[in-house]
Motif scaffolding. Sequence first.
Motif, short mmCIF file in Angstrom:
data_model
loop_
_atom_site.label_atom_id
_atom_site.label_comp_id
_atom_site.label_asym_id
_atom_site.label_seq_id
_atom_site.Cartn_x
_atom_site.Cartn_y
_atom_site.Cartn_z
N UNK A 1 -3.47 -12.29 4.50
CA UNK A 1 -2.99 -12.08 3.13
C UNK A 1 -3.80 -10.98 2.44
N UNK A 2 -5.10 -10.91 2.73
CA UNK A 2 -5.94 -9.88 2.13
C UNK A 2 -5.53 -8.49 2.63
N UNK A 3 -5.24 -8.37 3.96
CA UNK A 3 -4.87 -7.07 4.51
C UNK A 3 -3.50 -6.64 4.01
N UNK A 4 -2.57 -7.58 3.86
CA UNK A 4 -1.22 -7.22 3.41
C UNK A 4 -1.26 -6.61 2.01
N UNK A 5 -2.19 -7.12 1.23
CA UNK A 5 -2.35 -6.53 -0.10
C UNK A 5 -2.75 -5.06 -0.03
N UNK A 6 -3.52 -4.71 0.99
CA UNK A 6 -3.92 -3.31 1.17
C UNK A 6 -2.80 -2.49 1.79
N UNK A 7 -1.96 -3.17 2.65
CA UNK A 7 -0.95 -2.45 3.42
C UNK A 7 0.23 -1.96 2.59
N UNK A 8 0.65 -2.73 1.63
CA UNK A 8 1.89 -2.43 0.92
C UNK A 8 1.99 -0.97 0.45
N UNK A 9 0.96 -0.41 -0.20
CA UNK A 9 1.09 1.00 -0.62
C UNK A 9 1.00 1.98 0.55
N UNK A 10 0.55 1.52 1.76
CA UNK A 10 0.36 2.44 2.87
C UNK A 10 1.62 2.61 3.72
N UNK A 11 2.43 1.57 3.84
CA UNK A 11 3.54 1.62 4.78
C UNK A 11 4.83 2.15 4.16
N UNK A 12 4.93 2.22 2.86
CA UNK A 12 6.12 2.78 2.23
C UNK A 12 7.10 1.72 1.76
N UNK A 13 7.99 2.16 0.89
CA UNK A 13 8.93 1.22 0.30
C UNK A 13 10.07 0.84 1.24
N UNK A 14 10.36 1.66 2.27
CA UNK A 14 11.49 1.36 3.16
C UNK A 14 11.14 0.39 4.28
N UNK A 15 9.91 -0.12 4.27
CA UNK A 15 9.49 -1.09 5.29
C UNK A 15 9.11 -2.40 4.59
N UNK A 16 9.67 -3.46 5.10
CA UNK A 16 9.48 -4.79 4.52
C UNK A 16 8.52 -5.59 5.40
N UNK A 17 7.61 -6.35 4.74
CA UNK A 17 6.67 -7.21 5.48
C UNK A 17 7.06 -8.67 5.24
N UNK A 18 7.28 -9.40 6.33
CA UNK A 18 7.59 -10.83 6.25
C UNK A 18 6.46 -11.60 6.92
N UNK A 19 6.04 -12.70 6.28
CA UNK A 19 4.95 -13.52 6.83
C UNK A 19 5.44 -14.94 7.06
N UNK A 20 5.05 -15.50 8.20
CA UNK A 20 5.34 -16.89 8.54
C UNK A 20 4.03 -17.49 9.04
N UNK A 21 3.26 -18.04 8.07
CA UNK A 21 1.90 -18.49 8.36
C UNK A 21 1.85 -20.02 8.40
N UNK A 22 1.28 -20.54 9.48
CA UNK A 22 1.10 -21.98 9.62
C UNK A 22 -0.14 -22.39 8.82
#
Length: 1013
Positions: free
Chosen positions: A718-739
């Motif tokens: 979750x910490x890394x995803x917060x950093x990733x969002x501005x790096x990967x661009x708006x046309x790429x979606x991140x989905x998480x399925x965490x146990x």
Amino acid sequence: MIKNYVLKKRYPMILLIIWTAFFLFFFYFSIKSHEKHSIESEKSKVKILLEQNLFLCHLAAMYGGLFVPENEFAKSNPSARNFSEKGITTSSGEKLVLINPLSIISQLMELSPVNYKIKINIADDNWKINSGLQNDAWESEAIEKFKKGATEKWELIDQNGKSFMRYMIPFVFAESCSKCHGNKGYKTGELIGGLSIYYPVDDALKLLKDENKNGFFIYFAIWSMGLGIIIFLFLRLNDYIVKCKSEETKLKESEELLWTLINSIPDIICFKDGECRWIKANDAILRLFQLENTDYVMKKDHELASLTQSIYQDVFRFCAETDKEAFNSGKIQRNQEIILDSSGNSRCFDVIKSPLFNEDGSKKGIIVIGRDISDEKNYEEELQKHQEFLTALLNALPVAFFYKDKEGRYLGCNKKYEELFNISENDIIGKTVFDIWDQEEAEIYHQKDIELMENPIGAQSYEFKKRTKGHDFIEGIFYKSVFRDEKGEVAGIIGVFSELSEIKKKEKELGKLASVIEQINDAVIITDKNGKIEYINPAFNNITGYNANDIKGKYLDDLVPMDINYKKIDDIWYIITSGDIWIGQVSNRKKDGALYEEELTVCPIKDKDGNITNYVALKRDITDKRMLQFQLTQSQKMESLGRLASGIAHDFNNMLAVIQGNLELSAMKLGKGNLIEKNIATIQSVIEKGAGLVRQLLCFSRTQPSTFTNIDLNQVILHVIGILNPLIGENIKIETYLNENIPLIKGDSLNIEQIILNLSLNARDAMSSGGTIIVRTEHVQIDESDIRFLRSGKSGDFIALTLEDTGKGMDHDTLSRIFEPFFTTKEHGKGTGLGLYVVYAITQQHNAIIEASSELDKGTSFRIYFPAAISEEEKIDETEETEEDLIHPRNKRILLVEDEEKVRDVLSDILTISDYMVIEADCFESAMKIFEKEKDNLDMIVTDFMLPDKNGFEFLEICKKEKSEIKAVIISGYLDLDEKLPEIGERGYRLFPKPFKANDFIDFIDRIFHEGS
């Protein structure tokens, strides 16, 4: 059908005729033999009868006559005139007359036909005895035969319908006859006639006829039985012959098929008899010797030599000699013979001759088989030249070179290896390191080989002090890599050992050394003095795609495309025809049209007079080399950046440690609820972020040892995803399925963040048109049944981190190389090829397993299995530990060694506030003096790793030898301890990184003393 007809009609009739003729002859012979036997039997009876009567007559005549009553049959014998009493009268008055033997016989002759059916007759020769007797022709013939020595004469006659045997024997004058006929001039023993008898043989002939009749039926039965046997045997024989004919037909068909097959093969085949005369030969040998239209059957080699061209004279003579050698030895002979073909070209044949013998040891024949091995011989010669070239190349290497199979057995080495280690190549081939080197040294080599075979990606290098066969030590570096077979499987190990002294003297020649090792793949071309190509090595085909047939008749100019290098061709010819060497780089084109860069060296070959006879061109494909140069530049940039980062991080960590320590000491002195408590917390947060930034820099430069703690993988994601969002661009979606119920893992959070960051950025690059990145975590159990699917062979509780994308995916070849350093599919200048290599390295540090799967246009998936840190039971045990358990008396004496004064002051204050007694030292020398003086009172040493005169590890080693029970802690803001970390753990030392919180440091010290109690 005709042959069967002859067999069924003609042969049986001939057999029946032969059998019947033989039987009739035997039957006739048997009948005649039986008749002869019967007649001889009757003749014996008659002969006995005559001889008995004659004997009685002689007996009577010898001793007198016989007085009988006189009657018409018994009259006085006129020949008995010499007797005084020819007749007497008995007392009764009866008159008796004297009858001599001959008279008795005469009377018998008269009486026998009537009374006894026997007729007796006397045949006189000269009528002296009885002039009244007249001989018939048969009797006269008999007497003549008697005179010649015959002893009897007989015949069968018919009289009045009855059969008689007429038998005559010689009548010889006896002494008893002289009484009556002595005055007639006869001598005793003289033949005077013959005595014959007619004897009836009707009964005997009838019996003979009956016996012959019975015999006929018996013989007829035997003939019939023989006829049946002949017919039976004929039928059986006919079936057998028909079967044999069928087998003969099949055999003939098989023979024709076999001979068709023999004629279809290119080998020459010939069959000869025991006199070495040709019996059968296939088309290949007839074509070879130009004997297609020649009658070769039953001709010897010297006869055939006169029927073909003269160029084959020597071949036929040599063939006759080797035939003789094969027969004399009695064994298979094998020779190589040079024979000219129809075009006049010399061809080499591998000829095998197999002699055959009869059971008695006489010569039966010989089989000759020859195979044209000219191409194989040429290939062997070319292979030998290539091998000699490779051997010379390896022996020219300035480093020790060796190679082994996958079982660890040495396959060979070069001259440098033999000279360096004082051992010959023959002494190591086929042996393992355990057969050659000391057990301890061999175990190290063996373990290193196993590591390389299990992880064959890239090369392996390590420093080692090598013992030679002469027990001298040589310090150097091993460089090892695997080589593969044609299936791509690991086949063995290639190794190089280079002395460190040589490395230090010739650092600039390292690149040359790598090039020399790779020279095996260089193309070699030899031309005549006009540039016409005479030879190419196999590497030429590997590099350009052209084979020997493609370049046959071509010139060296043809291999340098005019449209690319037309300006250089004239320069090359000008230089090499002048006797100099041309070296340069040219662009060239492969057979498939692809362009590549090559390094070309062309030099002339001169004879002893200095005249140019040939040219040699060496071609090296440097396309990959140029790419490696670019990658090396990138690597050097990163290494420089890492060194800069590590240098800055060391000083920066010390500054942060001072700020952190003083800030916490100030907070302790002010107590809780002071006015600047919030400001202090803000500063501490900034310090922690600064420390994290430093750790990232050190991790990137590979100089910072990872700090492993129990961490929650979900929180890191979750910490890394917060950093990733501005790096990967708006046309790429991140989905998480965490146990949410996954256990903790043991790891370094910054390194794991680096894994997620690198994989996500790779996924972004694979989805230029947009897509989805899916991140999921799972708690999985890997048992023994799953181990075969995982390369590491680990089992137990794992936390699986999966990162998938919907990008363009990869093919199999690309997927197999993604973890290789510097491998990238991105355009030139847009990728270093280190992202996935770093991911792989971090997973290895975390004892984790990484798997990758991908298909073109279906995306890529990475799955990493992290071992679970602790089980639920261990968590409970850990929480049950109370603070009271960690409270111990703090009157322990600690020697603090730190060269940075401000850092030393902060650490001293923290320990002092915590009731520890601290003795300070700023360098190795001062610390040793204090230790020597206070070692009996010291309980712990806390030392920085980097000291001005020596490092802290060396200091602790000395102290431990004098006081083994003392506790030891190493602190540092920068530790290049990749090789020291295992040793630190073995020695029982503890490592604590800068910067740190005061409470964490005190808890760390308290726990060490707690463990000791």
